[in-house]
Enzyme design. Structure first.
Site, mmCIF file in Angstrom:
data_model
loop_
_atom_site.group_PDB
_atom_site.id
_atom_site.type_symbol
_atom_site.label_atom_id
_atom_site.label_comp_id
_atom_site.label_asym_id
_atom_site.label_seq_id
_atom_site.Cartn_x
_atom_site.Cartn_y
_atom_site.Cartn_z
ATOM 1 N N HIS A 176 0.854 -1.176 0.000
ATOM 2 C CA HIS A 176 0.000 0.000 0.000
ATOM 3 C C HIS A 176 0.901 1.241 0.000
ATOM 4 O O HIS A 176 1.719 1.417 0.897
ATOM 5 C CB HIS A 176 -0.897 0.003 1.237
ATOM 6 C CG HIS A 176 -1.935 1.081 1.230
ATOM 7 N ND1 HIS A 176 -3.034 1.033 0.409
ATOM 8 C CD2 HIS A 176 -2.040 2.229 1.930
ATOM 9 C CE1 HIS A 176 -3.789 2.098 0.612
ATOM 10 N NE2 HIS A 176 -3.199 2.847 1.524
ATOM 11 N N ASP A 209 0.550 5.177 -0.029
ATOM 12 C CA ASP A 209 -0.302 6.359 0.004
ATOM 13 C C ASP A 209 0.258 7.397 -0.964
ATOM 14 O O ASP A 209 1.435 7.773 -0.880
ATOM 15 C CB ASP A 209 -0.366 6.924 1.421
ATOM 16 C CG ASP A 209 -1.250 6.091 2.315
ATOM 17 O OD1 ASP A 209 -2.351 5.712 1.880
ATOM 18 O OD2 ASP A 209 -0.844 5.796 3.449
ATOM 19 N N ASP A 233 -8.371 1.273 2.279
ATOM 20 C CA ASP A 233 -8.043 2.233 3.334
ATOM 21 C C ASP A 233 -8.892 3.494 3.314
ATOM 22 O O ASP A 233 -8.456 4.520 3.805
ATOM 23 C CB ASP A 233 -6.549 2.606 3.198
ATOM 24 C CG ASP A 233 -6.036 3.389 4.410
ATOM 25 O OD1 ASP A 233 -6.548 3.167 5.512
ATOM 26 O OD2 ASP A 233 -5.135 4.220 4.226
ATOM 27 N N HIS A 292 -7.315 9.252 -0.788
ATOM 28 C CA HIS A 292 -7.945 9.151 0.524
ATOM 29 C C HIS A 292 -7.127 9.697 1.693
ATOM 30 O O HIS A 292 -7.578 9.599 2.849
ATOM 31 C CB HIS A 292 -8.359 7.698 0.810
ATOM 32 C CG HIS A 292 -7.222 6.726 0.837
ATOM 33 N ND1 HIS A 292 -6.961 5.873 -0.201
ATOM 34 C CD2 HIS A 292 -6.284 6.465 1.772
ATOM 35 C CE1 HIS A 292 -5.920 5.117 0.094
ATOM 36 N NE2 HIS A 292 -5.482 5.466 1.299
#
Length: 1007
Positions: free
Chosen positions: A254, A256, A366, A572
């Protein structure tokens, strides 16, 4: 003496830990490093740590070391992308971070280059970076394997607790340890074990041997024998205690897009992580890795085209899985429905163009809650499955299922799965004590025999480690533990869909509300408003160009490049306000540029429309209505002139209006205590709040206990997640701001009346202009905040003379009803919830709505409409929303329900006023190049077709009604039929009519 099972476990753990100190047969330090052009020694501090720095060195393996057992061990003091060049000049790139520090060597002579930042994976600065370590090691693979296997046995015993297999696992581990022939020569032994925690506590260690010997051949043979025997014994136990459950492993990292680091660092994280994943595929043909986000691949195409080509090749071979089908992993609470459609449109198009695939799984592990609009859009975008783990973060109520049908607003369904891994969620590990609780927590194992588990270091990237690859291989021999194999996300969901045809799965209907991170609806509100403006600027520009094209102008080009910027900033951790300050500097710059481009495009489109209109005389005003709602002429010209006329513009209509049609509606009056027009009479309290709003058509008083009462909550200090959370007790310490700096009438008609109110709270100033247009149905509250206080939460509260157990809030492509009470824990947990442009409380015959052009956080408890205006947390941005920002919200009494009273239409008008352009030489008149018939609908987009000629017209049913609906086209245009949001024919969808909350698109073209 008999030890307890925990005592035996601890003894094995302590004894096995010693193996780590013998995993290197020999070690050779790598010297001769340079930092930029300057030499730097091992252990020396960096000369500076600004930006990206570069290390370089060369190394040669000792002649007697086998290449396959050699490793390069590096700790340069920060995160790095390292390039290892072999003897033939071939380059290999790898990510270096705290979890990836040992690397295979491609040849005996190597050159090492780095691109390094003084940061750790979560953006933490390394305050005093040093070149910590650089060495070549001759790995004793037998010791390394046994050390890992014993650790896994200990982890299994620990998590299996009282299971019958535990005693057997301890037995075979003890036997393995007792069977080792182990060195004991003092000099080597003391030097080897000196780094252990126990030895490091000693006051003064003796002089240590510089190159302590490793195991001899006999000792190594005992290790090999112990390892092989242990594996065989595990397999025997597996026959007696077979695996319980099954886990589909997907390697994952993951990343971001921006969070505790700026986007520039993310670009480096991508390269580091992707090179690492590719290197693991060279070591294991079984390994599978997934990575979402079309934007990442588009960025890699710019930064490292060769890397993208390698990824494409691995994707073709089936080891690298692209997932998600969206441009980024966006927040879904705040983007418009059209933005969500573009996430899928541009995401799926990119994946298909680049990788030759479309995705069937939406991958959003997420995000902070999920809009009920998503299932329909996913189905139209080719996705029948949905994955997240975030529902497990709710703090109050446990989500009831983890394999279920998620049914959207319109009734569309996707198969949803979530796993509950208590060991770092979607950043899972390949470990027994990760597998067992994940399987135990799988509620729907009676419906499907497998749960998904994503493993690999993430958020800051990094991904899977070489150790995880070996762990998976070893765990295949273990008894009792869930069976776990590398697989693809797509294959997992194919199996889940097959089970869903045989089992009756639960259904969750509507939005998935996260009972956590509610403050993300408000934090960093400046960027939230810019995002709203950017969305609207593009939608309106496309609509105007579409109308111009229908009138005869040329077709405009796609605005995908501008949309990509908007979609990127819906990520997000950007739009929700949970990133560092640098992220919001970039976001503001990017979104302001989009707004400017959108406005410029609108101006160009207005000129194109004007050129298509018949000639006339005089100076008139060209007005365009970009919505499917009839609108009174209410607008502000570029020179600041306000117009508030009784003239009405039809939906999607174009009017050239003379001066006589722009006369203001009558009935305006104002004083320091009141504002009034033909629809509303507003009375102010002495403190500047609103004492009364009388809705003249119904003669109803709209307020009870006052309106626009400003409250500040200076104890907005959540126990965790400062920018993310607001605690349920925030209101226990609230202060109403009642003091006035000034109150004055600033506009006295004839088109508008307005009162300006200025207040000060501590170090911050609040300026509000309450205004009524001559033809207005709402009271606008134009607000400017000059904010200079931390850890404070500012809200507006309005008590209304309305009673209903449920309120209506606008969401993407529709509305959602929410409780106004706290009857159940589920109701109570929804004390702050998202709404788009309006929230409404109505009873039969009458209601009051609060509208906004920039806000998302709402509360409706009892009869109080609450709107969150600003938060000022200190982490991760100590200056969040510091300084000046401006926005408008409005109060709107109305007859009937929100739908009957035209609340959505007023909210549209607040967010996108009519477009106007002074024109000379154009005839007065009205034109409607595109009309509609049937039930009321809302316009989502009129946009150019992405491939070919023509336009896409997209509407949605906004209220849950059904009925006839059709387009009315110019005679030289034809409707080519219904299409999906991917702009492809939908053969099973009727060409006319609308169902409740249906999103429907048509492709139209010149005949």
């Amino acid at each position: 003496m008999t030890l307890t099972l925990p005592q035996r476990l601890e003894r094995i753990r302590i004894r096995a830990a010693e193996l780590e100190h013998w995993r290197s047969r020999e070690t050779a330090q790598v010297d001769g490093w340079t930092f930029g052009a300057e030499p730097i020694a091992i252990g020396a501090p960096w000369p500076h740590s600004d930006g990206t720095v570069h290390f370089a060195a060369t190394a040669r393996l000792p002649d007697h070391w086998p290449l396959q057992d050699a490793r390069l061990l590096l700790d340069l003091g920060g995160e790095s992308l390292i390039t290892i060049t072999d003897e033939a000049g071939n380059e290999k790139r790898l990510g270096l971070d705290p979890y990836h520090r040992e690397f295979l060597l491609p040849s005996r002579d190597i050159k090492i280059l780095s691109e390094t930042v003084a940061r750790l994976p979560f953006g933490e600065p390394v305050r005093a970076p040093k070149l910590e370590r650089a060495a070549l090691i001759w790995l004793d693979t037998a010791v390394d394997n046994l050390w890992l296997l014993l650790r896994q046995i200990c982890e299994a015993v620990d998590i299996l607790d009282q299971h019958d297999v535990v005693a057997h696992l301890l037995d075979i581990a003890e036997d393995a340890m007792r069977g080792l022939e182990w060195p004991s020569a003092t000099a080597a032994y003391v030097a080897r074990t000196a780094p252990s925690p126990m030895q490091q506590k000693i006051w003064q260690l003796p002089p240590l041997a510089a190159a302590p010997e490793g195991l001899n051949q006999a000792e190594r043979a005992s290790v090999v024998s112990a390892y092989e025997t242990l594996l065989a014994q595990l397999m025997q136990l597996r026959e007696r205690f077979p695996p319980q459950g099954e886990i589909a492993l997907t390697g994952h990292a993951h990343i971001d897009l921006a969070w505790l680091w700026p986007y520039g660092e993310t670009r480096r994280k991508m390269r580091r992580t992707f090179h690492t994943a590719l290197s693991l595929m060279e070591q294991s043909s079984d390994f599978r890795f997934n990575q979402s986000t079309a934007h990442f691949y588009a960025q890699i195409a710019e930064d490292d085209p060769a890397l993208l080509e390698r990824i494409i090749e691995r994707a073709k071979e089936g080891q690298w899985e692209t997932v998600g089908g969206m441009w980024v992993e966006p927040d879904t609470n705040m983007p418009t429905g059209e933005s969500l459609s573009r996430q899928i449109l541009y995401g799926q198009r990119y994946f298909e163009k680049t990788f030759g695939v479309r995705h069937s799984v939406c991958w959003l592990p997420d995000c902070f809650g999920f809009s009920g609009a998503l299932p329909q859009l996913l189905r139209q975008g080719g996705m029948n499955s949905f994955f997240t783990i975030k529902v497990n973060w709710s703090e109050t109520n446990k989500f009831p299922s983890d394999l279920f049908w998620w049914e959207g607003l319109d009734g569309s369904r996707v198969l949803a799965h979530t796993f509950d891994n208590p060991m770092h969620g979607y950043n899972g590990f390949v470990r027994p004590d990760c597998f067992v609780p994940t399987w135990r927590n799988f509620k729907d194992k009676d419906k499907h025999d497998t749960t998904l588990l994503a493993v690999g270091y993430g958020d800051g990237g990094g991904g899977v480690t070489p150790e995880m690859i070996v762990r998976e291989e070893q765990l295949r021999a273990f008894p009792t533990l869930p069976k776990a194999r590398w697989t693809t996300v797509d294959d997992f969901f194919k199996g889940a869909h097959e089970s869903a045809t045989k089992k009756d799965l639960a259904t969750w209907r509507g939005e998935i509300y996260l009972e956590l991170h509610r403050a993300t609806l408000t934090s960093q509100s400046v960027v939230k408003r810019l995002h709203r403006k950017a969305e609207r600027s593009l939608i309106t520009a496309e609509t105007l160009f579409g109308l111009a094209h229908l009138l005869g102008a040329a077709q405009s080009k796609s605005m995908e490049p501008e949309w990509r910027v908007v979609l990127k900033n819906e990520f997000h951790d950007i739009l929700p306000g949970s990133s560092i300050a640098e992220v919001y500097v970039d976001a503001a710059d990017e979104l302001e540029a989009v707004v400017a481009k959108g406005k410029a495009a609108q101006a160009k489109a207005m000129e194109a429309i004007a050129k298509q209109l018949p000639a006339g005389t005089g100076n008139n005003l060209l007005v365009v209505n970009p919505s499917l709602s009839a609108r009174p002429v209410r607008l502000m010209l570029h020179d600041g002139t306000i117009i508030s006329s009784e003239t009405v513009i039809a939906p999607l209509a174009i009017a050239v209006i003379g001066a006589e049609a722009l006369e203001p509606a009558p009935g305006l009056s104002v004083s320091r205590e009141h504002l009034e027009n033909a629809v509303l009479k507003v009375t102010l309290a002495k403190n500047g709040s609103i004492a009364s709003i009388v809705h003249k058509p119904t003669a109803r008083e709209a307020l009870q206990d006052g309106g626009n009462r400003l409250f500040v909550y200076p104890a907005d200090k959540p126990r965790n997640w400062d920018a993310w959370d607001v605690e349920e007790d925030y209101a226990a310490r609230g202060e109403e701001i009642t003091a006035l700096d000034s109150l004055e009438v600033i506009d006295n008609g004839p088109n508008r009346v307005a009162i300006k109110i200025v207040r000060t709270w501590r170090h911050s100033r609040i300026t509000q202009v309450l205004s009524l247009g001559a033809n207005a149905r709402r009271l606008d509250i134009e607000t400017e905040l000059d904010w200079h206080d931390r850890r404070a939460f500012l809200r507006s509260q309005t008590g209304v003379a309305v009673r209903n157990a449920r309120a209506t809030c606008e969401c993407a492509y529709g509305v959602v009803e929410r409780p106004t009470h706290s009857n159940t824990p589920w109701d109570a947990a929804m004390f702050e919830a998202p709404a788009h442009r309006f929230a409404d409380l109505s009873e039969p015959g009458f209601g009051v709505a609060i509208l906004n052009d920039a806000k998302y956080g709402h509360s409706i408890r009892g009869n109080v409409l609450g709107l969150s205006l600003l938060r000022s947390p200190i982490y991760p941005d100590p200056l969040a929303d510091e300084g000046v920002q401006a926005f408008t919200y409005a109060l709107m009494p109305h007859d009937g329900t929100w739908y009957d009273g035209g609340v959505r239409e007023e909210a549209e008008d607040l967010n996108q006023p009519l477009l106007a352009l002074p024109v000379a030489g154009r005839a007065i008149g009205n034109w409607q190049p595109l009309g509609v018939t049937g039930i009321d609908a809302a316009l989502s987009a009129i946009k150019p077709v992405e491939d070919g000629d023509g336009l896409i017209v997209r509407v949605y049913e906004p209220a849950g009604r059904r009925g006839s609906f059709d387009l009315k086209l110019p005679s030289n245009w034809r409707n080519q039929g219904s299409v999906s949001i991917l702009e492809e024919p939908m053969a099973d969808t009727p060409a006319t009519g609308l169902m409740p909350f249906e999103v429907k698109s048509w492709r139209i073209a010149r005949a």
